[in-house]
Design a protein around this motif. Structure first.
Motif, PDB file in Angstrom:
ATOM      1  N   ASN A 158      55.350  82.015 113.047  1.00  0.00           N
ATOM      2  CA  ASN A 158      54.503  80.924 113.060  1.00  0.00           C
ATOM      3  C   ASN A 158      53.759  80.828 114.358  1.00  0.00           C
ATOM      4  OD1 ASN A 158      55.148  80.200 110.462  1.00  0.00           O
ATOM      5  ND2 ASN A 158      56.789  78.722 111.434  1.00  0.00           N
ATOM      6  N   VAL A 159      52.280  80.841 114.056  1.00  0.00           N
ATOM      7  CA  VAL A 159      51.391  80.790 115.182  1.00  0.00           C
ATOM      8  C   VAL A 159      50.416  79.572 115.227  1.00  0.00           C
ATOM      9  CG1 VAL A 159      49.741  82.317 116.361  1.00  0.00           C
ATOM     10  CG2 VAL A 159      51.453  83.325 115.155  1.00  0.00           C
ATOM     11  N   PRO A 160      50.134  78.806 116.356  1.00  0.00           N
ATOM     12  CA  PRO A 160      49.254  77.901 116.431  1.00  0.00           C
ATOM     13  C   PRO A 160      47.882  78.521 116.460  1.00  0.00           C
ATOM     14  CG  PRO A 160      50.894  77.590 118.356  1.00  0.00           C
ATOM     15  CD  PRO A 160      50.995  79.008 117.690  1.00  0.00           C
ATOM     16  N   TYR A 161      46.965  77.559 115.875  1.00  0.00           N
ATOM     17  CA  TYR A 161      45.539  78.096 115.833  1.00  0.00           C
ATOM     18  C   TYR A 161      45.126  78.636 117.079  1.00  0.00           C
ATOM     19  CZ  TYR A 161      40.424  78.075 114.945  1.00  0.00           C
ATOM     20  OH  TYR A 161      39.153  78.454 114.945  1.00  0.00           O
ATOM     21  N   ALA A 162      45.430  77.992 118.060  1.00  0.00           N
ATOM     22  CA  ALA A 162      44.761  78.371 119.490  1.00  0.00           C
ATOM     23  C   ALA A 162      45.365  79.614 119.860  1.00  0.00           C
ATOM     24  CB  ALA A 162      45.017  77.222 120.420  1.00  0.00           C
ATOM     25  N   ARG A 163      46.347  80.201 119.335  1.00  0.00           N
ATOM     26  CA  ARG A 163      46.677  81.431 119.898  1.00  0.00           C
ATOM     27  C   ARG A 163      46.897  82.486 119.012  1.00  0.00           C
ATOM     28  NH1 ARG A 163      52.059  81.975 121.325  1.00  0.00           N
ATOM     29  NH2 ARG A 163      51.552  83.597 122.524  1.00  0.00           N
ATOM     30  N   MET A 164      46.105  82.405 117.895  1.00  0.00           N
ATOM     31  CA  MET A 164      46.113  83.530 116.922  1.00  0.00           C
ATOM     32  C   MET A 164      45.461  84.810 117.593  1.00  0.00           C
ATOM     33  SD  MET A 164      44.625  81.500 113.574  1.00  0.00           S
ATOM     34  CE  MET A 164      44.881  82.774 112.500  1.00  0.00           C
ATOM     35  N   ASN A 165      44.459  84.929 118.140  1.00  0.00           N
ATOM     36  CA  ASN A 165      43.777  86.080 118.820  1.00  0.00           C
ATOM     37  C   ASN A 165      45.028  86.787 119.660  1.00  0.00           C
ATOM     38  OD1 ASN A 165      41.993  88.154 118.939  1.00  0.00           O
ATOM     39  ND2 ASN A 165      41.169  87.163 120.966  1.00  0.00           N
ATOM     40  N   GLN A 166      45.506  86.014 120.549  1.00  0.00           N
ATOM     41  CA  GLN A 166      46.439  86.575 121.587  1.00  0.00           C
ATOM     42  C   GLN A 166      47.683  87.290 120.625  1.00  0.00           C
ATOM     43  OE1 GLN A 166      47.114  82.853 123.775  1.00  0.00           O
ATOM     44  NE2 GLN A 166      46.087  83.366 125.381  1.00  0.00           N
ATOM     45  N   GLU A 167      48.280  86.464 119.788  1.00  0.00           N
ATOM     46  CA  GLU A 167      49.299  87.090 118.995  1.00  0.00           C
ATOM     47  C   GLU A 167      48.952  88.194 118.283  1.00  0.00           C
ATOM     48  OE1 GLU A 167      53.389  86.717 118.269  1.00  0.00           O
ATOM     49  OE2 GLU A 167      52.228  85.727 119.626  1.00  0.00           O
ATOM     50  N   MET A 168      47.736  88.180 117.540  1.00  0.00           N
ATOM     51  CA  MET A 168      47.323  89.283 116.936  1.00  0.00           C
ATOM     52  C   MET A 168      47.469  90.635 117.900  1.00  0.00           C
ATOM     53  SD  MET A 168      43.986  88.485 114.475  1.00  0.00           S
ATOM     54  CE  MET A 168      44.132  86.897 113.481  1.00  0.00           C
ATOM     55  N   GLN A 169      46.954  90.604 119.153  1.00  0.00           N
ATOM     56  CA  GLN A 169      46.907  91.565 120.149  1.00  0.00           C
ATOM     57  C   GLN A 169      48.363  92.172 120.218  1.00  0.00           C
ATOM     58  OE1 GLN A 169      44.413  89.904 123.230  1.00  0.00           O
ATOM     59  NE2 GLN A 169      42.506  90.436 122.091  1.00  0.00           N
ATOM     60  N   ARG A 170      49.276  90.899 120.469  1.00  0.00           N
ATOM     61  CA  ARG A 170      50.703  91.175 121.006  1.00  0.00           C
ATOM     62  C   ARG A 170      51.270  92.118 119.996  1.00  0.00           C
ATOM     63  NH1 ARG A 170      55.943  89.522 120.814  1.00  0.00           N
ATOM     64  NH2 ARG A 170      55.420  87.838 119.015  1.00  0.00           N
ATOM     65  N   ILE A 171      51.247  91.571 118.729  1.00  0.00           N
ATOM     66  CA  ILE A 171      51.716  92.252 117.569  1.00  0.00           C
ATOM     67  C   ILE A 171      51.283  93.801 117.355  1.00  0.00           C
ATOM     68  CG2 ILE A 171      51.989  92.220 114.996  1.00  0.00           C
ATOM     69  CD1 ILE A 171      51.940  89.241 115.175  1.00  0.00           C
TER      70      ILE A 171
END
Length: 80
Positions: A45-58
């Motif tokens: 589960n990812v907050p909207y504001a962190r979507m790009n950061q989480e995609m890069q981490r994954i």
């Protein structure tokens, strides 16, 4: 409605669920307090504001994002 998006209240409350496959243990994940193994699917589960950061981490961890859906509060077993 536009003012809600402008000040971030609407965006801050939006959460999305990523279905990720292929995560594996790496040097970066060794620094975590918990270990995880390569498995079929992981739901994050990812907050909207962190979507790009989480995609890069994954992607950095070797995972592949299979789907992105709005978070509804239901678990994966409830949806099947």
């Amino acid at each position: 409605m536009l003012s809600q998006f402008a000040n971030g209240t609407e965006a801050a409350s939006r959460v999305f669920t990523y279905e990720v496959q292929g995560l594996r243990q790496t040097e970066e994940t060794d620094n975590q307090e918990y270990a995880f193994r390569r498995s079929g699917s992981v739901f994050i589960n990812v907050p909207y504001a962190r979507m790009n950061q989480e995609m890069q981490r994954i992607l950095r961890l070797g995972g592949k994002i299979v789907s992105i859906k709005p978070y509804t509060g239901a678990t994966a077993s409830d949806e099947e």
